[in-house]
Enzyme design. Structure first.
Site, short mmCIF file in Angstrom:
data_model
loop_
_atom_site.label_atom_id
_atom_site.label_comp_id
_atom_site.label_asym_id
_atom_site.label_seq_id
_atom_site.Cartn_x
_atom_site.Cartn_y
_atom_site.Cartn_z
CB VAL A 123 -0.94 0.00 1.22
CG1 VAL A 123 -1.73 1.30 1.31
CG2 VAL A 123 -1.90 -1.18 1.16
CD GLU A 124 2.63 3.77 3.93
OE1 GLU A 124 3.01 4.69 3.18
OE2 GLU A 124 1.96 3.96 4.96
CB SER A 125 6.71 1.92 -1.10
OG SER A 125 6.91 0.59 -0.63
#
Length: 513
Positions: A123-125
């Site tokens: 989700v983040e990166s």
């Protein structure tokens, strides 16, 4: 039949309570007299026990650990649909995860944390350790600088702990444990707080309590990014859990360790380390994205992540090497006008490193004396994943006419975007920055402006001739005087000198030269 009757009676006596049990003597006190002529055969009872399922793939291990309920919410369903409609995305991301996912899952299990946290880097990166977000967050776990420092990650010219996967994973899970404790042991609150901060989450809870509203995550008034962040993670968990049903192919990851962290004990050139490990320089740097330059940081950390099957060879070669031989050195004679800053810039190092190597406690140096300078074993351009080379690659990735700008006092991304008629987001992206980043005086920026699809931009190094003027040169190469001034940090009030060197970025399909 005496034996059968006795066993039945004895079995019943155990089922009818303490009174019956007390009325019967223990079986040992009632010896049986079995006639010799009547052999008794008691066959063992065979109980079928299912063999434990062997977990051979890390994704399988993750599925078995997922426990969060998946609610029927609009945003969860929207994100689930998006992942299902874009199967190539998770195919690419799961392949990127291959070197590091076992390490992450293993640490999560050791801490007893929810397995859903292993999916946060997606989700983040999108599992890109070099990812740099609009909010100036970096690495797999997208730490901002303040949070990184708070949770013990080092950041300097040589090294950025936010991109060091083992170090950043430890820091991220430390942060999640902290947030879980701060947010009433509610994991949805904690995950939301990872995105927006515990203060905002707790204030939202308090507002709902004061208004008599529900305080579950779905009832909170949070920033829109955070309101989407948690549903996206839950949707992703559901897609990973039911990947086969949804037609999602994940890159297989063996459920066994594949990496080893080795402490070299001193600064080492990454090219030399790669040679010691029998690897390419780029492959080694890809496993160690925290290093910005051509070597580990002089002050550490000196830890290298290596493939398990290369670690033994590397450790053996390291043990046989001398610390002084782990870097290439140059003896440099200080010239009049030199200072440590200029010398450090020339040799791709830092003032602090020069001071440490040469035992200098101040910035004073004397012309004629010598400095010992660590230099890269290979040409700096060969370190493809260094900060300079990644920036160069990004700056060359635009389309149209490429221009250069040297940052002056008063410049900002917003002002330059307006001047060059481009967006702040694109200007930041072309220069590997976030829109909120501040500029440095003298910083070299690249700006891409729209041009003909047939345009071919080339860098021209032009030597000023007698009789040349800015207007004459601009006309000759089909550029503007303003561009010449910006590209070369010139002033309109100063005359050009014969022999002076100018840099031009010219569309050769338009130039008359």
């Amino acid at each position: 039949m005496r034996l059968t009757s006795f066993l039945i009676a004895g079995g019943l006596s155990l089922l009818v309570g303490c009174q019956s049990f007390n009325e019967q003597p223990p079986v040992e006190a009632q010896p049986l007299e079995v006639p010799v002529s009547t052999p008794v055969i008691i066959e063992p009872v065979q109980v079928e026990v299912e063999a434990p399922v062997a977990i051979t793939d890390v994704w399988q291990r993750i599925r078995l650990g997922l426990t969060f309920p998946i609610p029927d919410k609009k945003l969860v369903n929207q994100y689930r649909d998006w992942y299902i409609k874009h199967p190539k995305h998770l195919a690419r991301v799961s392949k990127r995860a291959q070197p590091f996912m076992y390490l992450i899952v293993d640490e999560i299990e050791q801490r007893g944390l929810p397995m859903e946290l292993a999916l946060l880097p997606i989700v983040e990166s999108s599992f890109d350790p070099f990812a740099y977000s609009h909010g100036a967050a970096s690495g797999l776990w997208q730490f901002t600088s303040p949070m990184a420092k708070h949770f013990g990650l080092e950041m300097n010219w040589w090294y950025d702990g936010r991109r060091d996967v083992p170090a950043a994973t430890t820091a991220a899970l430390d942060m999640m444990e902290y947030l879980h404790g701060k947010t009433k042991q509610n994991w949805l609150y904690a995950i939301a707080a990872y995105n927006t901060g515990e203060g905002r989450v707790l204030n939202a809870v308090k507002r709902n309590q004061n208004s008599g509203k529900d305080t579950d995550f779905w009832s909170l008034d949070l920033p829109s990014e955070t309101e989407r962040y948690v549903p996206q993670l839950l949707a992703l968990a559901d897609v990973i859990q039911h990947a086969q049903e949804y037609g999602i192919a994940l890159y297989p990851i063996e459920n066994q360790p594949v990496l080893k962290v080795v402490d070299t004990g001193s600064q080492i050139d990454l090219a030399l380390a790669a040679e010691m490990a029998g690897m390419t320089l780029t492959d080694l740097h890809a496993l160690n994205p925290g290093f910005n330059q051509w070597a580990t940081s002089p002050q550490g950390p000196h830890k290298l992540v290596l493939p398990l099957d290369k670690a033994e060879l590397f450790e053996s070669a390291l043990a046989e090497s001398d610390e002084q031989d782990r870097l290439k050195w140059q003896r440099y004679q200080i010239k009049p006008g030199d200072n440590l800053g200029l010398i450090a810039k020339r040799f791709h190092t830092t003032v602090g490193a020069l001071q440490a190597v040469n035992g200098i406690s101040s910035n004073q140096i004397i012309a004629g004396k010598y400095l010992l300078i660590p230099i890269s074993a290979k040409d700096p351009s060969k370190y493809l994943l260094s900060a300079d080379q990644r920036l160069l690659k990004r700056q060359n990735s635009g389309r149209g006419n490429k221009m250069h700008h040297t940052v002056k006092s008063g410049d900002s991304l917003w002002i330059l975007a307006k001047t060059y008629k481009v967006s702040v987001a694109n200007l930041a992206k072309w220069n590997n920055m976030a829109p909120k980043d501040t500029l440095r005086l003298g910083q070299k920026l690249v700006i891409w402006q729209k041009g003909s699809s047939k345009s071919i931009t080339r860098t021209i190094n032009y030597t000023v001739k007698a009789g040349d003027s800015l207007a004459k040169i601009a006309s000759k190469f089909s550029v503007t005087v303003q561009q010449l001034l910006q590209w070369n940090d010139l002033s309109e009030n100063k005359y050009l000198q014969p022999g002076q060197k100018l840099t031009l970025y010219v569309d050769v399909t338009k130039s008359s030269a």
